[in-house]
Design a protein around this motif. Sequence first.
Motif, PDB file in Angstrom:
ATOM      1  N   ARG A 142      28.873  -2.494  47.852  1.00 33.04           N
ATOM      2  CA  ARG A 142      28.522  -0.987  46.639  1.00 33.04           C
ATOM      3  C   ARG A 142      27.300  -1.421  45.382  1.00 33.04           C
ATOM      4  NH1 ARG A 142      31.741  -0.265  43.129  1.00 33.04           N
ATOM      5  NH2 ARG A 142      33.599  -2.192  43.571  1.00 33.04           N
ATOM      6  N   GLN A 200      25.193   5.050  41.581  1.00 30.33           N
ATOM      7  CA  GLN A 200      25.406   4.518  42.932  1.00 30.33           C
ATOM      8  C   GLN A 200      25.161   4.291  44.022  1.00 30.33           C
ATOM      9  OE1 GLN A 200      29.397   2.712  41.884  1.00 30.33           O
ATOM     10  NE2 GLN A 200      29.965   4.839  41.318  1.00 30.33           N
ATOM     11  N   PRO A 234      30.717   9.279  44.031  1.00 25.66           N
ATOM     12  CA  PRO A 234      32.165   8.884  44.750  1.00 25.66           C
ATOM     13  C   PRO A 234      32.628   9.290  45.289  1.00 25.66           C
ATOM     14  CG  PRO A 234      31.712   9.114  41.854  1.00 25.66           C
ATOM     15  CD  PRO A 234      30.750  10.019  42.298  1.00 25.66           C
ATOM     16  N   GLY A 235      33.447   9.368  46.894  1.00 25.42           N
ATOM     17  CA  GLY A 235      33.501   9.251  47.673  1.00 25.42           C
ATOM     18  C   GLY A 235      33.677   7.473  48.724  1.00 25.42           C
ATOM     19  N   THR A 236      34.614   8.669  49.550  1.00 26.11           N
ATOM     20  CA  THR A 236      34.013   7.597  51.075  1.00 26.11           C
ATOM     21  C   THR A 236      33.144   8.037  51.953  1.00 26.11           C
ATOM     22  OG1 THR A 236      36.168   7.402  50.890  1.00 26.11           O
ATOM     23  CG2 THR A 236      35.729   6.807  53.074  1.00 26.11           C
ATOM     24  N   THR A 252      34.242   3.133  49.915  1.00 24.44           N
ATOM     25  CA  THR A 252      34.406   3.369  48.942  1.00 24.44           C
ATOM     26  C   THR A 252      33.941   3.348  47.812  1.00 24.44           C
ATOM     27  OG1 THR A 252      36.995   4.208  50.080  1.00 24.44           O
ATOM     28  CG2 THR A 252      36.589   4.975  47.961  1.00 24.44           C
ATOM     29  N   ILE A 253      32.789   4.630  46.505  1.00 21.37           N
ATOM     30  CA  ILE A 253      32.324   4.510  45.515  1.00 21.37           C
ATOM     31  C   ILE A 253      33.495   4.819  44.810  1.00 21.37           C
ATOM     32  CG2 ILE A 253      30.471   4.980  44.246  1.00 21.37           C
ATOM     33  CD1 ILE A 253      28.492   4.951  47.068  1.00 21.37           C
ATOM     34  N   THR A 254      33.933   4.455  44.103  1.00 24.02           N
ATOM     35  CA  THR A 254      34.798   5.488  42.411  1.00 24.02           C
ATOM     36  C   THR A 254      34.031   5.330  41.988  1.00 24.02           C
ATOM     37  OG1 THR A 254      34.785   2.984  41.890  1.00 24.02           O
ATOM     38  CG2 THR A 254      36.676   4.135  43.143  1.00 24.02           C
ATOM     39  N   ALA A 255      34.342   6.294  40.466  1.00 21.59           N
ATOM     40  CA  ALA A 255      33.308   6.941  39.663  1.00 21.59           C
ATOM     41  C   ALA A 255      33.547   5.347  38.682  1.00 21.59           C
ATOM     42  CB  ALA A 255      34.505   7.632  38.972  1.00 21.59           C
TER      43      ALA A 255
END
Length: 546
Positions: free
Chosen positions: A424, A433, A500-502, A543-546
Amino acid sequence: MTPAIAHEEEQNLWRSVYTTAGGWSKDGIFADHRSAAAPALAQESDTLLCVHRGARQGVEKNIPLRWTSHTPVDVKELLAKIDEVKSRYSESLSAADRASLDADLAKATAAVDEARRWTPDSDLGNGNLAFHTPAIAAHEGSVYAVYYRFWDDGRGGLGTTCRPAGGTWNKVRKQRDDRGIGPGRWPGLAVYRDQLHLVFAINGTGEEPEGLEGGIVQHATLAEDDEWVPVQQGHGGELLGVVNAGRQEAAQAADMRPPGNYALTEHDGLLHLLYRKEYDLRLWHATYDGVTWSKAIALDGLTSRRGASIASYDGRLHAVYPSPDSDLLRHAVYQGGRWSKGEVIAGHESQHDPALIAYAEADGSRSLILIHRGLNTDVPPAPKSHVPPGTSLTLRSGVSSPKGEDYSSSGGLTRAGHQLTLSRTTSEEDGSQGITAHWKADVQYKRGPFWYDDDGSISGQLRLRAIGAEGIGFLGAQSVQGDFSGGRYESTGLFEDLAPGTYEVALVDGRKTRGYWSGTGPDRSADHAAAEIDLHSVRATITITA
């Protein structure tokens, strides 16, 4: 006292292959095999064995002997299994089915690797500790090793061990003193006319000396009780000649390294001996016809830092030895009663005697195998940054795909191990991101029983997809394309401004072209199928998180 030489810390073993038509391969490190002295080679049935002293840990005299082996295997059926597993892949596979296929493919490729690999180094055990390089040879189903060591009484001498086929190495046996054989060193071992022959150096008085002034070469054969008995005078003569020129004649050579083990092998109906005297850099050559030894002849054009190793291959007797005035190995050939000039083997560096043997592959092809102690410690290249140049990014935790391994379709003579690593990223400018995708491939070609770093070209795509409740959505792809050398290709792609998401990133349509086997040489015509590899897809999710 012989002064220490430079580079003494280097204990890696290196390996190379020679054919008459193709010459010497490039030198390559013999990974995970380290030695405090020169190695020795023997072939028993289809198995090639390498015995050497373990890496030095301190100043101890005796070091455990270690060994590794390789048995050539026809891998056609194993390669066919890889192709069969690959044929079951499709884009419609569920994650569970893909994971199952990945496991099957990993098992299939591991079977090929296992069939072609050398066994890990392991100790001979049973008290087999050596002060010098062993001499080894296969005889009547067993492999014998003779080597110089220090015994419990502090005296030095030769010890013998053997390994029956499929068994373990026997406890070392001290050479008996009641058989007319003095304590010796620098052993050479070979089979000639169905007997195992041993030559070694002793001094003129039969006592264990600091040096070998006035020394002689002694000749023995293995008796039925596995003890050495001298070859009697009149049937070859156990005293072959003076080993050295004497200190008084060579005071200027006080910094000369002691000689290495004597080189002994059968060639063209004779037993050939090649050795160096203690204070004479020249190699000396003698032959034995089963009854009489010839007079040893000095080879004025062949001078060595230590000694030499010899092997009979393709109708000629080959010798490889360390140069006395450089760090390069040299190669000379004996044919028609004459030795050629010793030619430098480019890129092959060592200050120690190598091990040399003629070896038959599973397909019947023959070559010379050379293993030697190196000169400079091998330092792997520093890993490249996964941050694309010209960007201001902070990398977060990463995740890697399962490692893929693929082989060329023609005999599996080229292989590529490759893996994808995702991280990430956060922009240092606006906080957005994204994902970096770093793909690395290690590519090698096979020659003889060894793998070498290949050159060539790589092409493919890094494909990005979003994985959500609505299914999988294609978001884009970046090209992977370029030439590489030294066995490694690396590419880093950047996918920016992601919510954000996978996400899944996969290498698709990967292909390796060109390389060693696609080129022509004196020993080969271009075989593109042996050089080209279709690279199966490797993928990872993050996975990208907020």
